[in-house]
Design a protein around this motif. Sequence first.
Motif, mmCIF file in Angstrom:
data_model
loop_
_atom_site.group_PDB
_atom_site.id
_atom_site.type_symbol
_atom_site.label_atom_id
_atom_site.label_comp_id
_atom_site.label_asym_id
_atom_site.label_seq_id
_atom_site.Cartn_x
_atom_site.Cartn_y
_atom_site.Cartn_z
ATOM 1 N N GLU A 73 0.849 -1.188 0.000
ATOM 2 C CA GLU A 73 0.000 0.000 0.000
ATOM 3 C C GLU A 73 0.882 1.235 0.000
ATOM 4 O O GLU A 73 1.748 1.390 0.868
ATOM 5 C CB GLU A 73 -0.916 -0.009 1.217
ATOM 6 C CG GLU A 73 -1.881 1.139 1.237
ATOM 7 C CD GLU A 73 -2.860 1.051 2.384
ATOM 8 O OE1 GLU A 73 -3.931 1.662 2.266
ATOM 9 O OE2 GLU A 73 -2.562 0.388 3.393
ATOM 10 N N PRO A 74 0.699 2.126 -0.990
ATOM 11 C CA PRO A 74 1.579 3.287 -1.101
ATOM 12 C C PRO A 74 1.451 4.272 0.060
ATOM 13 O O PRO A 74 2.431 4.894 0.451
ATOM 14 C CB PRO A 74 1.161 3.953 -2.408
ATOM 15 C CG PRO A 74 0.028 3.188 -2.953
ATOM 16 C CD PRO A 74 -0.260 2.039 -2.053
ATOM 17 N N ASP A 75 0.262 4.419 0.611
ATOM 18 C CA ASP A 75 0.062 5.309 1.756
ATOM 19 C C ASP A 75 0.195 4.498 3.040
ATOM 20 O O ASP A 75 0.069 3.295 3.049
ATOM 21 C CB ASP A 75 -1.314 5.964 1.703
ATOM 22 C CG ASP A 75 -1.459 6.901 0.514
ATOM 23 O OD1 ASP A 75 -0.427 7.413 0.042
ATOM 24 O OD2 ASP A 75 -2.588 7.120 0.062
ATOM 25 N N GLY A 76 0.412 5.160 4.118
ATOM 26 C CA GLY A 76 0.518 4.471 5.400
ATOM 27 C C GLY A 76 1.925 3.948 5.640
ATOM 28 O O GLY A 76 2.892 4.419 5.050
ATOM 29 N N ASP A 77 2.026 2.949 6.480
ATOM 30 C CA ASP A 77 3.348 2.450 6.870
ATOM 31 C C ASP A 77 3.855 1.319 5.977
ATOM 32 O O ASP A 77 4.911 0.755 6.237
ATOM 33 C CB ASP A 77 3.330 2.009 8.336
ATOM 34 C CG ASP A 77 2.382 0.852 8.597
ATOM 35 O OD1 ASP A 77 1.819 0.290 7.627
ATOM 36 O OD2 ASP A 77 2.199 0.499 9.775
ATOM 37 N N GLY A 78 3.089 0.966 4.941
ATOM 38 C CA GLY A 78 3.528 -0.077 4.024
ATOM 39 C C GLY A 78 3.338 -1.483 4.556
ATOM 40 O O GLY A 78 3.826 -2.447 3.964
ATOM 41 N N SER A 79 2.640 -1.622 5.668
ATOM 42 C CA SER A 79 2.460 -2.949 6.252
ATOM 43 C C SER A 79 1.390 -3.767 5.530
ATOM 44 O O SER A 79 1.369 -4.982 5.655
ATOM 45 C CB SER A 79 2.120 -2.837 7.743
ATOM 46 O OG SER A 79 0.878 -2.173 7.910
ATOM 47 N N ARG A 80 0.520 -3.097 4.792
ATOM 48 C CA ARG A 80 -0.505 -3.837 4.047
ATOM 49 C C ARG A 80 0.118 -4.272 2.727
ATOM 50 O O ARG A 80 0.427 -3.457 1.869
ATOM 51 C CB ARG A 80 -1.760 -2.996 3.823
ATOM 52 C CG ARG A 80 -2.871 -3.858 3.308
ATOM 53 C CD ARG A 80 -4.272 -3.341 3.353
ATOM 54 N NE ARG A 80 -4.555 -1.966 3.614
ATOM 55 C CZ ARG A 80 -5.784 -1.467 3.562
ATOM 56 N NH1 ARG A 80 -6.809 -2.233 3.258
ATOM 57 N NH2 ARG A 80 -5.989 -0.200 3.811
ATOM 58 N N VAL A 81 0.287 -5.580 2.576
ATOM 59 C CA VAL A 81 0.937 -6.161 1.413
ATOM 60 C C VAL A 81 0.014 -7.203 0.808
ATOM 61 O O VAL A 81 -0.565 -8.021 1.532
ATOM 62 C CB VAL A 81 2.283 -6.819 1.816
ATOM 63 C CG1 VAL A 81 2.948 -7.472 0.623
ATOM 64 C CG2 VAL A 81 3.200 -5.792 2.451
#
Length: 169
Positions: free
Chosen positions: A123-131
């Motif tokens: 995920e480009p926004d946020g902390d990148g933890s959603r993969v």
Amino acid sequence: MNEMSIRAAYIAWPEINRRFRDVVAAMTDEQLAIRPAPDRWPLWATVGHAACQRVFWLCDFAGEPGAETTRFTNASYDCPGDDDLEHVLSAAGLAEALDSTFRIVERCLDRWTLPMLEEVIREPDGDGSRVRTRGAVIQRVFAHDVSHITELNETLGVAGLPQVDLWQW
């Protein structure tokens, strides 16, 4: 590996979308205001949410172009139901939303290939933890559509109204 598009794996999706759109386009404002339960969104919000989430997952998350061609240019933060229950969408507005967002789906079905489905996207926004893999994204969008169509059908059936036929081919 063959570089053919993934369209063949989702052969029914364009017809399902057309039927979804046609049922929604024929609904009245009163029908779109029906809530399946007191704590659930009105039908207009459920349909708008389904369309908006296509933009979120395919454009905002997976980086596909086209969000600007829809009414959901800020899908990460402003979707019917999730974020907005005040701006009621009409049958015509919802039909247009289903059409414009499905054009994004169509481009993915035509351009994405089987090898691309294994690509990992963060995920480009946020902390990148959603993969997710690209394949998981398209599968999620399809399953999300069917889930909300089923929810719509249950409510329409109880009200004695025409439903989206998912099975007649």
